[in-house]
Design an enzyme around this catalytic site. Structure first.
Site, PDB file in Angstrom:
ATOM      1  CG  ASN A  54       1.733 -18.757   0.946  1.00 39.02           C
ATOM      2  OD1 ASN A  54       1.431 -17.701   0.681  1.00 39.02           O
ATOM      3  ND2 ASN A  54       2.531 -18.989   2.111  1.00 39.02           N
ATOM      4  N   GLY A  55       1.705 -17.743  -2.420  1.00 38.01           N
ATOM      5  CA  GLY A  55       2.522 -17.292  -3.299  1.00 38.01           C
ATOM      6  C   GLY A  55       1.792 -16.516  -4.567  1.00 38.01           C
ATOM      7  CE  LYS A  98       1.244 -11.789  13.862  1.00 41.91           C
ATOM      8  NZ  LYS A  98       0.975 -10.317  14.457  1.00 41.91           N
ATOM      9  CD1 TRP A 129      -5.084 -11.240   3.211  1.00 37.99           C
ATOM     10  CD2 TRP A 129      -3.637 -10.980   1.395  1.00 37.99           C
ATOM     11  NE1 TRP A 129      -4.834  -9.870   3.195  1.00 37.99           N
ATOM     12  CE2 TRP A 129      -3.995  -9.687   1.925  1.00 37.99           C
ATOM     13  CE3 TRP A 129      -2.739 -11.076   0.351  1.00 37.99           C
ATOM     14  CZ2 TRP A 129      -3.387  -8.611   1.460  1.00 37.99           C
ATOM     15  CZ3 TRP A 129      -2.237 -10.014  -0.325  1.00 37.99           C
ATOM     16  CH2 TRP A 129      -2.647  -8.808   0.473  1.00 37.99           C
ATOM     17  CE  LYS A 180      -0.684  -2.818  15.876  1.00 39.59           C
ATOM     18  NZ  LYS A 180       0.425  -2.789  15.779  1.00 39.59           N
ATOM     19  NE  ARG A 210       0.630 -18.544   6.283  1.00 37.95           N
ATOM     20  CZ  ARG A 210       1.918 -18.137   6.469  1.00 37.95           C
ATOM     21  NH1 ARG A 210       2.603 -17.969   7.439  1.00 37.95           N
ATOM     22  NH2 ARG A 210       2.507 -18.053   5.196  1.00 37.95           N
ATOM     23  CG  HIS A 216       6.110  23.102   9.182  1.00 39.68           C
ATOM     24  ND1 HIS A 216       6.645  24.236   8.855  1.00 39.68           N
ATOM     25  CD2 HIS A 216       6.748  22.628  10.354  1.00 39.68           C
ATOM     26  CE1 HIS A 216       7.464  24.789   9.752  1.00 39.68           C
ATOM     27  NE2 HIS A 216       7.678  23.682  10.722  1.00 39.68           N
ATOM     28  CD  GLU A 223       3.142  -0.354  16.172  1.00 38.87           C
ATOM     29  OE1 GLU A 223       3.460  -0.149  15.143  1.00 38.87           O
ATOM     30  OE2 GLU A 223       2.413  -1.405  16.741  1.00 38.87           O
ATOM     31  CB  CYS A 277      -2.163 -18.225   1.319  1.00 45.10           C
ATOM     32  SG  CYS A 277      -3.165 -17.336  -0.039  1.00 45.10           S
ATOM     33  CD  GLU A 290      -2.311  -3.446  11.926  1.00 45.86           C
ATOM     34  OE1 GLU A 290      -1.894  -2.913  12.925  1.00 45.86           O
ATOM     35  OE2 GLU A 290      -1.960  -4.251  11.180  1.00 45.86           O
TER      36      GLU A 290
HETATM   37  C1  AGP Z   1       1.371  -4.870  12.334  1.00 45.66           C
HETATM   38  O1  AGP Z   1       0.267  -4.733  13.183  1.00 45.66           O
HETATM   39  C2  AGP Z   1       1.160  -5.296  11.199  1.00 45.66           C
HETATM   40  N1  AGP Z   1       0.137  -6.492  11.145  1.00 45.66           N
HETATM   41  C3  AGP Z   1       2.112  -5.340   9.969  1.00 45.66           C
HETATM   42  O2  AGP Z   1       2.347  -3.858   9.853  1.00 45.66           O
HETATM   43  C4  AGP Z   1       3.376  -6.121  10.398  1.00 45.66           C
HETATM   44  O3  AGP Z   1       4.185  -5.587  11.163  1.00 45.66           O
HETATM   45  C5  AGP Z   1       4.324  -5.921   8.825  1.00 45.66           C
HETATM   46  O4  AGP Z   1       3.482  -6.870   7.982  1.00 45.66           O
HETATM   47  C6  AGP Z   1       5.523  -6.603   8.959  1.00 45.66           C
HETATM   48  O5  AGP Z   1       5.397  -7.856   9.283  1.00 45.66           O
HETATM   49  P1  AGP Z   1       6.748  -8.824  10.004  1.00 45.66           P
HETATM   50  O6  AGP Z   1       7.051  -7.962  11.311  1.00 45.66           O
HETATM   51  O7  AGP Z   1       6.366 -10.076  10.175  1.00 45.66           O
HETATM   52  O8  AGP Z   1       8.049  -8.537   9.012  1.00 45.66           O
END
Ligand code: AGP
Length: 615
Positions: free
Chosen positions: A102-103, A610, A77, A491, A27, A510, A487, A2, A494
């Site tokens: 926001n929260g 984000k 969000w 990616k 956000r 395994h 990672e 948000c 996501e």
């Molecule tokens: C990564 O591509 C993501 N958007 C997400 O996993 C992110 O890394 C995670 O939410 C942690 O965010 P931060 O690094 O701002 O704490």
């Protein structure tokens, strides 16, 4: 999670609200809305489901007639209640109070039941609407808007960043924060609020960063701030060094693409003033760093998502190079179990935003468990909850990262962790001058090596076509490359919505090897290291089950010699520190190009935001 923007000025505020929302869309983007007080102090509100563009179209359809000098806006969000018009912010109570939030208000059910008995009705399914009603109710017994907010807020448990306006107090915005970020922009022709400085750069570079529990009364020419206990406080005004252009797309199609290509510069910026010709400057971690590091006996790293993956790489480095025990755990688990935290632990939080709720809470939990620990946060955000709570701070200097999928924040975190590894190793006298020089040389070569890896984009683009019809993918690596495989899988998930998993290559037999068939692409990372021969055997096992394999290799790994594999040389002769950073690049490019083929919204993938500032 948000985004909030608002302002009180001597001009029309609507354009700034929309511009601010566009900068805050990273956000959250399930719905958006804005409200202004129009001429006769009447609320004029517009809300739309989906991206901010829909809100802009909505306003155009109303001939852009919503105008006023004071207003607040929100991009959502969704947590409580689906993304619908009714659930979109701003919310209104009794035509007297309107707010954006926001929260999460955790006790909203209890508050709602109480407010229903007082005659309030609810237009939404959100947890936020109770805040508006609580303030309206408090206004009956308080003589100012700010005292009403101060009274109402006492009944909330949970987190909030709030922007509040009232038709009865048309000259002011009230801002309040607890657990969610909020800044005040100090302008010439007005004053503003936002979740992030980026939303306000077109009107000011001067910011006040509210602290936990602060409540501010913001008028066109005056800002008054009170702390949690109601004391009048003076918070410093800081000048932002962000430039408006830094948050523009420039010649790129997407922010993620821009940020992938910005990595050489981001790494240069992260290294600047942190190394000399041949050594790492321990003081880069803070004045007390040397004293703290000489005391520590183990390291605990806490993070989420991509930042967690960076922590996993660091575990290998810290134990292998700096010879210090290291544990890594996701924050959402750590904060709710009862971990043992020994004295002389360096507790490290990793976070691009510095605001991830789970990470912030894990840090608070750790401090409660053992107050004798030392804390370090590695973050891209100087003014954040994590920096305020930590003994040592290391800023990654990646610059603004707008794409929801982290790229440059990951590689700059790795560079920061490499500097930390070297610093600890030096202080503990387990690395010598020659080893330190090698690490520094490797770090200095990174921008050039990344540029070389980026040259493989055309080939990676061709490979991406193979993923068009795929539903799953498997990423393999050993050692630090397992974390890089994680990672890569994150990616792909996501931004292309393809199910992807990462496994240490030796673990495949395994269980997961049962998944392998011609429809399961397998992506492997093959650096030329001590595990290469083992990895090659694992790759043979996969190949003989009919998988389509893509291998990103070190030229000297000679995976080329194995048949039926698409092998792309990325680099040659890298060290333990440089290799994981460089092998990240082809995986970022692969997921980016698969997402383009799948026509997803690369920078704003579905269901994500984000900065995850709620649980
Ligand atoms: C990564 O591509 C993501 N958007 C997400 O996993 C992110 O890394 C995670 O939410 C942690 O965010 P931060 O690094 O701002 O704490």
């Amino acid at each position: 999670m948000c985004g909030i923007v608002g302002g009180v000025t001597n001009k029309d505020i609507t354009t700034l609200l929309l511009e601010g929302l566009n900068h805050l869309e990273y956000r959250g983007y399930d719905s958006s809305g804005l409200i202004v007080l129009s001429k006769n102090n009447i609320f004029d509100r517009a809300r739309s489901v989906g991206k901010v563009k829909n809100l802009e179209d909505n306003l155009k359809a109303r001939d852009n007639k919503i105008k006023g000098n004071i207003g607040i806006a929100h991009t959502r969000w969704a947590t409580h209640g689906e993304p619908t018009i009714n659930n979109a912010h701003p919310h209104i109570s009794m035509n007297s109070v309107s707010l954006v939030h926001n929260g999460i208000i955790e006790n909203y059910v209890e508050l709602k039941n109480d407010q229903l008995t007082k005659g309030y009705t609810f237009a939404s399914e959100t947890d936020t609407e109770v805040i508006a009603h609580a303030i309206d109710f408090a206004m009956k017994s308080c003589s100012t808007l700010i005292s009403s907010v101060q009274l109402a807020i006492k009944s909330f448990s949970g987190s909030y960043g709030l922007g509040i306006i009232s038709s009865k107090y048309p000259d002011q915005i009230i801002a309040a924060r607890k657990g969610s970020p909020l800044v005040i922009g100090v302008g010439v022709n007005g004053n503003y609020i936002a979740s992030d400085q980026m939303a306000l750069l077109s009107v000011t570079k001067e910011f006040i960063f509210l602290e936990e529990g602060d409540i501010a009364e913001i008028k066109i020419d005056k800002i008054t701030i009170y702390d949690l206990d109601g004391n009048l406080v003076d918070r410093p005004i800081k000048t932002s060094n962000l430039k408006p252009g830094q948050t523009d797309l420039g010649n790129y199609d997407h922010f993620m693409q821009k940020e992938i290509f910005e990595q050489p510069q981001a790494i240069r910026d992260t290294l600047e003033s942190r190394i000399t010709n041949d050594s790492v400057l321990i003081s880069a971690f803070g004045d007390k760093a040397e004293e703290i590091v000489s005391r520590i006996k183990q390291v605990q790293i806490i993070a989420c998502g991509t930042s967690y993956n960076a922590g996993l790489v660091a575990k290998y480095w810290l134990e292998d190079i700096a010879k210090i025990p290291c544990n890594v755990e996701v924050a959402s688990e750590y904060r709710y179990r009862h971990p043992i935290l020994l004295n002389n632990t360096l507790f490290i939080t990793l976070s691009q935003s510095g605001e991830t709720a789970d990470t912030v809470e894990a840090l608070k939990t750790a401090k409660k468990i053992n107050n004798n620990i030392s804390t370090l946060c590695i973050t891209n955000s100087a003014e954040s909850s994590l920096t305020r709570l930590s003994d040592l701070i290391f800023l990654t200097h990646a610059g603004p990262e707008i794409g929801v999928a982290s790229t440059k924040s990951f590689t700059t975190q790795l560079v920061s962790l490499a500097l930390l590894t070297c610093s600890i190793g030096k202080i503990k006298q387990v690395i010598n001058k020659k080893q330190e020089r090698e690490i520094v040389d490797g770090l200095k070569r990174l921008p050039g090596l990344i540029n070389e890896a980026l040259l493989q984009e055309t080939q990676i683009k061709k490979l991406a076509i193979r993923f068009k019809t795929k539903n799953s993918a498997l990423f393999l690596g050993r050692g630090t490359m397992h974390a890089i495989a994680m990672e890569g899988a994150l990616k792909l998930k996501e931004i292309s919505y393809i199910h992807a998993e990462a496994y240490p290559a030796g673990e495949l037999k395994h269980g997961p090897i049962a998944l392998i068939d011609k429809d399961m692409p397998v992506i492997a990372i093959a650096p030329n290291d001590e595990l290469l021969e083992k990895l090659k055997s694992n790759l043979q096992e996969v190949k003989s089950r009919g998988s389509q394999m893509i291998v990103f290799e070190d030229e000297n790994s000679k995976v080329q010699e194995l048949e039926a594999m698409e092998v792309i040389p990325i680099t040659s002769n890298l060290g333990r520190i440089t290799a994981p950073i460089i092998f990240t690049i082809p995986l970022q490019l692969l997921s980016y190009h698969v997402a383009l083929i799948k026509e997803t919204d690369v920078d704003k993938p579905r269901n994500l935001a984000k900065s995850v500032t709620v649980e």
